[in-house]
Motif scaffolding. Structure first.
Motif, PDB file in Angstrom:
ATOM      1  N   GLN A 430      41.605  41.949  41.792  1.00 53.32           N
ATOM      2  CA  GLN A 430      42.431  42.842  42.598  1.00 53.32           C
ATOM      3  C   GLN A 430      41.539  43.890  43.252  1.00 53.32           C
ATOM      4  O   GLN A 430      40.666  44.470  42.608  1.00 53.32           O
ATOM      5  N   GLU A 435      44.670  41.027  46.979  1.00 56.41           N
ATOM      6  CA  GLU A 435      44.307  40.105  45.904  1.00 56.41           C
ATOM      7  C   GLU A 435      43.266  39.147  46.481  1.00 56.41           C
ATOM      8  O   GLU A 435      43.529  38.484  47.498  1.00 56.41           O
ATOM      9  N   ARG A 457      50.809  31.568  43.543  1.00 59.19           N
ATOM     10  CA  ARG A 457      50.978  32.458  42.391  1.00 59.19           C
ATOM     11  C   ARG A 457      50.517  33.880  42.689  1.00 59.19           C
ATOM     12  O   ARG A 457      50.683  34.782  41.872  1.00 59.19           O
ATOM     13  N   SER A 458      49.888  34.084  43.844  1.00 60.83           N
ATOM     14  CA  SER A 458      49.344  35.408  44.171  1.00 60.83           C
ATOM     15  C   SER A 458      50.468  36.409  44.417  1.00 60.83           C
ATOM     16  O   SER A 458      51.573  36.045  44.824  1.00 60.83           O
ATOM     17  N   ARG A 459      50.149  37.692  44.185  1.00 55.53           N
ATOM     18  CA  ARG A 459      51.169  38.743  44.322  1.00 55.53           C
ATOM     19  C   ARG A 459      50.718  39.891  45.222  1.00 55.53           C
ATOM     20  O   ARG A 459      51.458  40.823  45.447  1.00 55.53           O
ATOM     21  N   GLN A 461      49.680  42.216  48.543  1.00 57.97           N
ATOM     22  CA  GLN A 461      50.238  42.353  49.893  1.00 57.97           C
ATOM     23  C   GLN A 461      49.424  41.531  50.890  1.00 57.97           C
ATOM     24  O   GLN A 461      49.968  40.902  51.787  1.00 57.97           O
ATOM     25  N   ARG A 493      53.766  39.405  54.315  1.00 61.65           N
ATOM     26  CA  ARG A 493      52.415  39.455  53.737  1.00 61.65           C
ATOM     27  C   ARG A 493      51.471  38.687  54.655  1.00 61.65           C
ATOM     28  O   ARG A 493      51.906  38.123  55.681  1.00 61.65           O
TER      29      ARG A 493
END
Length: 523
Positions: A430, A435, A457-459, A461, A493
């Motif tokens: 991070q 990410e 699976r990424s979170r 922005q 995103r």
């Protein structure tokens, strides 16, 4: 298209004018040493291939001369080898009786087809294809071939008649049924010869142990009374002479039957020859032209069968001896072949005094030399996957026909390679709202699913792909990144490629222009 120059057509013109009386004399002595080693080996390899003994001598003459003169390596010596001989036998024995005229004709036709395949690979500069046969496949096949050869010699040790079988396991079961018919004097003679050869190798490593063993075993049969050695089979006598001109029989049915085996034999021969040539080139600091060497191997196997020469490949023992003895030019190999030809003319009568159990003992010694325990142990330490490929190839050589075993080993190697490349190394961290994924490998069709799962699976922005280690991306990879970028856009995103190589950016922009491309780029 420009015509090839004279040095391309006749590559020996590059080094032949530089020879002198001193180098010629040196190479003649080295060639004599090589011929002493080649004689017993060539006879043994002919018997392994199911051919009459004289065909081993023929295979050590014309093919060797052609490979030396047209090849790139200074020290590589070709000729009949144990692994190639057993593949020839297992490929052709289901089609004809070993040693028969039809069997010999099929072996020579298979040799020509394998040579044509090799020559075409070299002509098209596809010599790198042999790299698809990994070292683990070669190790497993060589170990399996050693066991297959040893099993094949048991009938000669015991003087029992065994019908040819498609696999080593079937042969072993057949031998078990005939054990009560064993001829014990033949077995005792083979044991004496084998123990003598092992003792000579231990006490006098540089001596020609195989040659001494053949002479001693033959002399023993000649000296002992008939009641002790009666019934021991001898090598079939043949009329001495140079390799006869042998027209090939191009029958369509035979061509179709032999083609799969010819491709496997040709590939195996190239792998063996180039592996040896590269190892020798490193030691002698010589530049090796792999494609020229591939063409030379093909040319030798295309011309050899017209002069009764069966399939040849690089011989590690003869090539290493050539280097260690100080050969200056490939003429050392040429002289070796010419000296073998002299023996074929003037020494053929001596072969009729060689007992088959003595030859079988010599072949067992050769089999033991094929087993590289140090390399197998090293492979087990370094890579479990490659060790599994080696074991699979070994089992395939015992349970399947040998050419099928080669294909099985290659497919196993490709399976593990694709499995490894389909999951490239990925580091994730991070960086503020970003990410970051660092992908170390290519984004191709086999890896797309794995990488897409990571992206989904990424979170963060902003999802940033550190692309400095991505060397290659194919259409499937481009389509997947565009798809994921649009998915992220719908979620407010973004997908960013950081420090991507120019060729990767170029591929991504082929699908859509820079203005419309959903993937963003930054340095």
């Amino acid at each position: 298209m420009p015509l090839p120059d004279l040095h391309t057509l006749l590559p020996f013109l590059r080094w032949l004018p530089g020879t002198s009386r001193k180098t010629l004399g040196n190479d003649l002595l080295v060639g004599l040493t090589g011929a002493v080693l080649a004689l017993p080996q060539s006879l043994a390899y002919a018997l392994i291939a199911g051919l009459p003994a004289e065909y081993g001598l023929y295979a050590a003459i014309v093919p060797v001369i052609v490979a030396c003169l047209w090849g790139s390596s200074w020290h590589l010596i070709c000729g009949p080898t144990a692994a190639i001989s057993i593949v020839l036998f297992t490929s052709v024995s289901p089609l004809a009786k070993a040693g028969s005229e039809q069997f010999i004709a099929l072996v020579l036709l298979l040799t020509f087809l394998a040579g044509l395949f090799q020559w075409l690979l070299g002509l098209l500069r596809f010599g790198a294809l042999v790299n698809f046969v990994s070292q683990s496949v070669v190790l497993g096949f060589t170990l399996g071939a050693a066991l297959v050869i040893a099993i094949g010699q048991i009938p000669n040790l015991l003087r029992v008649e065994i019908a040819s079988q498609a696999t080593a396991l079937a042969s072993l079961l057949q031998i078990g049924r005939h054990l009560p018919e064993a001829h014990w004097p033949s077995l005792a003679l083979a044991a004496f010869t084998l123990l003598l050869c092992v003792a000579i190798r231990h006490l006098w490593p540089k001596a020609p142990a195989l040659l001494v063993g053949l002479v001693a075993g033959s002399a023993l049969v000649w000296l002992l009374p008939e009641r002790l050695v009666g019934g021991i089979a001898l090598v079939s006598a043949f009329e001495g002479g140079l390799p006869p001109f042998t027209p090939l029989q191009f029958d369509l049915n035979s061509l179709l039957q032999l083609l799969p085996a010819a491709v496997a034999c040709g590939m195996l021969g190239l792998v063996i020859s180039l592996s040896i040539a590269r190892a020798l080139a490193v030691k002698s600091h010589q530049f090796l032209d792999a494609n020229q060497e591939v063409r030379a191997q093909g040319l030798s196997n295309m011309l050899g069968p017209w002069f009764a020469g069966s399939l040849s490949a690089g011989s590690f023992t003869r090539s290493a001896l050539n280097l260690q003895s100080g050969a200056r030019t490939p003429l050392a190999g040429v002289f070796s072949a010419l000296l073998v030809a002299l023996f074929a003319v003037f020494g053929a009568a001596l072969l009729a005094h060689v007992p088959l159990p003595v030859m079988a003992a010599g072949i067992l010694l050769i089999c033991w030399g094929l087993v590289d325990l140090a390399a197998i142990r090293a492979l087990r330490r370094v890579s479990r996957a490659e060790f599994a490929v080696m074991l699979l190839t070994l089992l395939a050589t015992l349970l399947l026909e040998l050419q099928t075993a080669i294909y099985a080993g290659v497919l196993a190697s490709l399976f593990f390679y694709l499995k490894r490349t389909s999951q490239p190394r990925v580091r994730l961290w991070q960086d503020g709202d970003d990410e970051v994924l660092r992908i170390e490998g290519s984004i191709f069709f086999g890896a797309c699913h794995y990488i897409q799962q990571l992206l989904q699976r990424s979170r963060g922005q902003r999802l940033v792909i550190d692309a400095r280690h991505i060397n290659f991306i194919d259409y499937a990879g481009v389509e997947m990144l565009h798809q994921e970028a649009r998915r992220l856009q719908a979620l407010q995103r973004s997908l960013v490629l950081r420090q991507a190589r120019p060729q990767v950016v170029e591929e991504l922009l082929k699908l859509e222009s820079a203005e419309r491309c959903p993937v963003q780029f930054e340095d």
